[in-house]
Write an enzyme that holds these catalytic residues in place. Structure first.
Site, PDB file in Angstrom:
ATOM      1  N   MET A 137       0.979  -1.092   0.066  1.00  0.00           N
ATOM      2  CA  MET A 137      -0.161   0.323   0.021  1.00  0.00           C
ATOM      3  C   MET A 137       0.770   1.301  -0.130  1.00  0.00           C
ATOM      4  O   MET A 137       1.806   1.464   0.908  1.00  0.00           O
ATOM      5  CB  MET A 137      -0.934  -0.089   1.303  1.00  0.00           C
ATOM      6  CG  MET A 137      -1.107   1.298   1.728  1.00  0.00           C
ATOM      7  SD  MET A 137      -2.414   1.095   3.246  1.00  0.00           S
ATOM      8  CE  MET A 137      -2.058  -0.041   4.034  1.00  0.00           C
ATOM      9  N   PRO A 138       0.923   2.107  -1.125  1.00  0.00           N
ATOM     10  CA  PRO A 138       1.867   3.170  -1.299  1.00  0.00           C
ATOM     11  C   PRO A 138       1.306   4.367  -0.147  1.00  0.00           C
ATOM     12  O   PRO A 138      -0.161   4.610   0.328  1.00  0.00           O
ATOM     13  CB  PRO A 138       1.328   3.855  -2.595  1.00  0.00           C
ATOM     14  CG  PRO A 138       0.577   3.096  -3.004  1.00  0.00           C
ATOM     15  CD  PRO A 138      -0.065   1.739  -2.216  1.00  0.00           C
ATOM     16  N   MET A 139       2.056   4.942   0.514  1.00  0.00           N
ATOM     17  CA  MET A 139       1.697   6.061   1.458  1.00  0.00           C
ATOM     18  C   MET A 139       2.440   7.475   0.910  1.00  0.00           C
ATOM     19  O   MET A 139       3.847   7.366   0.596  1.00  0.00           O
ATOM     20  CB  MET A 139       2.349   5.826   2.785  1.00  0.00           C
ATOM     21  CG  MET A 139       2.035   7.032   3.518  1.00  0.00           C
ATOM     22  SD  MET A 139       2.508   6.915   5.421  1.00  0.00           S
ATOM     23  CE  MET A 139       1.085   6.034   6.060  1.00  0.00           C
TER      24      MET A 139
END
Length: 64
Positions: A1-3
């Site tokens: 999951m990109p942040m």
């Protein structure tokens, strides 16, 4: 999951931040092929007196 972490001067409206979050989420989703639901965006607002630019506080370089 990109942040995605965004640090910026305090003072932008809730609507401006909402638009930024939506735009960054969409662009990231399209660029790396993940669902928008998997993208997190965290905005940290920093007071100008706590941000230095070229050896000076931003509050002096960019007074309101």
């Amino acid at each position: 999951m990109p942040m995605i972490r965004v640090e910026m001067f305090a003072g932008r409206s809730a609507e401006q931040k909402k638009t930024l979050i939506k735009s960054l989420t969409k662009a990231t989703s399209e660029a790396i092929g993940v669902s928008e639901a998997s993208v997190d965006v965290v905005i940290t607002e920093v007071a100008k007196e706590n941000w230095g630019l070229g050896g000076e506080p931003a509050s002096e370089k960019f007074p309101d």
